[in-house]
Design an enzyme around this catalytic site. Structure first.
Site, PDB file in Angstrom:
ATOM      1  N   SER A  87       4.230  -5.658   2.832  1.00 24.20           N
ATOM      2  CA  SER A  87       3.914  -6.797   2.725  1.00 24.20           C
ATOM      3  C   SER A  87       2.773  -6.890   3.981  1.00 24.20           C
ATOM      4  O   SER A  87       2.102  -6.526   2.828  1.00 24.20           O
ATOM      5  CB  SER A  87       4.920  -7.733   4.342  1.00 24.20           C
ATOM      6  OG  SER A  87       4.581  -8.776   4.394  1.00 24.20           O
TER       7      SER A  87
ATOM      8  N   GLU B 272      -9.087  -2.591  -3.802  1.00 15.92           N
ATOM      9  CA  GLU B 272      -9.359  -2.329  -4.833  1.00 15.92           C
ATOM     10  C   GLU B 272     -10.752  -3.570  -4.709  1.00 15.92           C
ATOM     11  O   GLU B 272     -11.712  -4.020  -5.593  1.00 15.92           O
ATOM     12  CB  GLU B 272      -8.402  -3.964  -5.182  1.00 15.92           C
ATOM     13  CG  GLU B 272      -7.234  -3.533  -5.967  1.00 15.92           C
ATOM     14  CD  GLU B 272      -6.261  -3.959  -6.608  1.00 15.92           C
ATOM     15  OE1 GLU B 272      -5.280  -3.639  -7.001  1.00 15.92           O
ATOM     16  OE2 GLU B 272      -6.521  -4.960  -6.803  1.00 15.92           O
TER      17      GLU B 272
ATOM     18  N   LYS C 168       6.690  -5.154  -2.001  1.00 23.72           N
ATOM     19  CA  LYS C 168       6.929  -6.228  -1.820  1.00 23.72           C
ATOM     20  C   LYS C 168       6.339  -7.182  -1.650  1.00 23.72           C
ATOM     21  O   LYS C 168       5.533  -7.237  -1.216  1.00 23.72           O
ATOM     22  CB  LYS C 168       7.758  -6.658  -0.040  1.00 23.72           C
ATOM     23  CG  LYS C 168       8.264  -7.735  -0.168  1.00 23.72           C
ATOM     24  CD  LYS C 168       9.650  -7.780  -1.030  1.00 23.72           C
ATOM     25  CE  LYS C 168      10.559  -9.426  -0.412  1.00 23.72           C
ATOM     26  NZ  LYS C 168       9.108 -10.579  -1.557  1.00 23.72           N
TER      27      LYS C 168
END
Length: 473
Positions: free
Chosen positions: A301, A312, A326
């Site tokens: 989460s 990223e 998730k």
């Protein structure tokens, strides 16, 4: 009836008030209230007439008096359950209260987050320093029973109420652990679990470590204080430890990301069912120092949001094992009586637009952990002698082998060579070298293995190695 909506973005596993009131993956967004949504159609009203008539019939004609509130709770619970979504749930007042307390400063219980998976109750992660972690509960453990009562097929809220309990009481858990053939028995003494969520230290000159165990209402400030402390000690590179972090408040995650994600990069994108995107960007101009983040299967989460943003948007490497995976978003509907519904209403994407749901985030530098890390601490109720066959003997043999002794086998049979290895360990620790596994010897083995894990943490060692290479460039 008036109801209040509150957005809960990135709720990974709902109603996880595990013995600790586990909050696994809940990320609460304290934004504007949402509108109730789509109006009822004529067909909807016909279905509600059927529901109302059922209620009236049972209330008037059932052979015993019925509790109106229980009927209503059951109807709502069944409605949500019919979605077939393990991340949507209905909580009655007491369960909802426990859930919200779990994101406070402390709570009573075992200190673990769980989820419902194919009718099984599975541990997502124990909270750092909790009774569950100290007793040896691990991520992905399946809890088969609590104090002799099976959890198979049980609703996660009902299971949580069994696991949960008052400080000082014992939760006797039967555990099935992936990769371990035998059923494990773990006793956890429930306690008050303080939710200090940030721990900071200098691990080497110039290298600081901050571990975040979850994202609660105080985590942002705790992180700021930790960062200031380490920078005052000359930190030039940061190890951010997100292992075993099950999530928490989105606001806390964003606060921390704003200190680490440079160039106003994207932190997370939330996409609703109409395809509209809510993009959260960092407010930071330049990266203050190189960062390496540590993740594992218990990172979920909010922890995955932060890890993905680092990987990223900031191009910071991740070290460890694949994260939980998730990628859906839940919202919360609170009722005046304190009960609530949590249901999936969107999904979240990484900065590059990837959906990690049920896939997790792959680290840039995978690290395989030794087998003995997956084993629980030794817990025995009576001395175990040679020629016995027992799960505890198997754990003891693996521990002896990890500590440099030579038990001869690790299949759970207490051989003469195992007894000889145990005597050598007992002698080294100043214990009577009986070659019998007693409670003092079991405690000494647990302490020795824990010290070895802390001293030779392969994920941390790899993280430091990678960080040093970044600090040279």
């Amino acid at each position: 009836m008036q109801v209040r909506f509150r957005s809960l973005v990135i709720a990974v596993v709902l109603a996880l008030i595990v013995g600790s009131a586990g909050t696994y993956g809940i990320l609460q967004w304290r934004g504007d209230l949402l509108s109730p949504g789509v109006p009822l159609t004529a067909a909807d009203r016909a279905e509600f007439e059927k529901l109302f008539r059922s209620f009236q019939t049972l209330k008037a004609q059932y052979y015993q008096p019925v509790d109106d509130a229980k009927l209503v709770d059951g109807a709502i619970g069944g409605m949500v359950q019919a979605l077939g979504d393990p991340f949507s749930s209905y909580m009655d007042r007491s369960t909802a209260q426990q859930f919200h307390e779990s994101l406070g400063s402390s709570f009573e219980g075992i200190g673990a987050e769980v989820k419902s998976e194919n009718g099984k109750i599975v541990v997502v992660a124990p909270i750092k320093g909790s009774p569950a972690e100290k007793a040896g509960l691990r991520a992905n453990d399946q809890i088969l029973s609590v104090n002799g009562k099976s959890l198979q097929g049980m609703n996660v809220n009902d299971a949580v109420l069994l696991i949960r309990g008052k400080k000082g009481t014992v939760a006797d858990l039967e555990i099935q652990r992936p990769g371990v053939k035998d059923v494990l028995h773990i006793k956890v003494v429930r306690d008050t679990v303080p939710l200090t969520t940030v721990d900071a230290s200098m691990v080497e000159p110039g290298i600081g470590r901050i571990a975040i165990t979850q994202f609660n209402e105080n985590t942002g400030k705790e992180f700021d204080d930790a960062l200031a402390k380490l920078q005052a000690q000359g930190m030039r590179g940061l190890i951010l430890d997100l292992r075993g972090n099950p999530g928490g408040y989105l606001e806390a995650c964003l606060e921390i990301a704003n200190k680490l994600i440079p160039n106003h990069g994207i932190i997370v994108q939330v996409v609703d069912r109409a395809g509209q995107r809510d993009v959260h960007r960092s407010t930071l101009d330049r990266a203050p120092f190189p960062v390496v983040a540590l993740i594992d299967g218990g990172s979920a989460s909010a922890a995955e949001i932060l890890a993905a943003a680092l990987q990223e948007a900031a191009h910071d490497p991740l070290v460890g094992q694949k994260s939980f995976g998730k990628g859906t978003v839940q919202t919360e509907l609170d009722f005046p009586d304190g009960s609530n519904i949590k249901y999936t209403m969107a999904k979240w994407l990484t900065p590059d637009g990837n959906w990690i749901h049920q896939k997790g985030i792959q680290p840039n530098y995978p690290v395989t952990l030794p087998y003995y890390w997956q084993l629980p601490p030794l817990s025995i109720t009576r001395p175990i002698t040679p020629d016995s066959t027992d799960t505890s003997v198997k754990i003891m043999q693996n521990f002896l082998e990890a500590l440099g002794y030579f038990p001869g086998r690790t299949d759970g049979y207490f051989s003469s060579q195992t007894a000889e290895a145990l005597r050598a360990f007992q002698h080294a620790k100043g214990l009577s070298p009986t070659g019998i596994l007693d409670q003092d010897t079991a405690a000494a083995l647990n302490d020795a293995v824990l010290a070895k894990e802390k001293q030779s943490d392969p994920v941390m060692q790899k993280g430091i190695e990678v960080l040093k290479s970044l600090m040279k460039t």
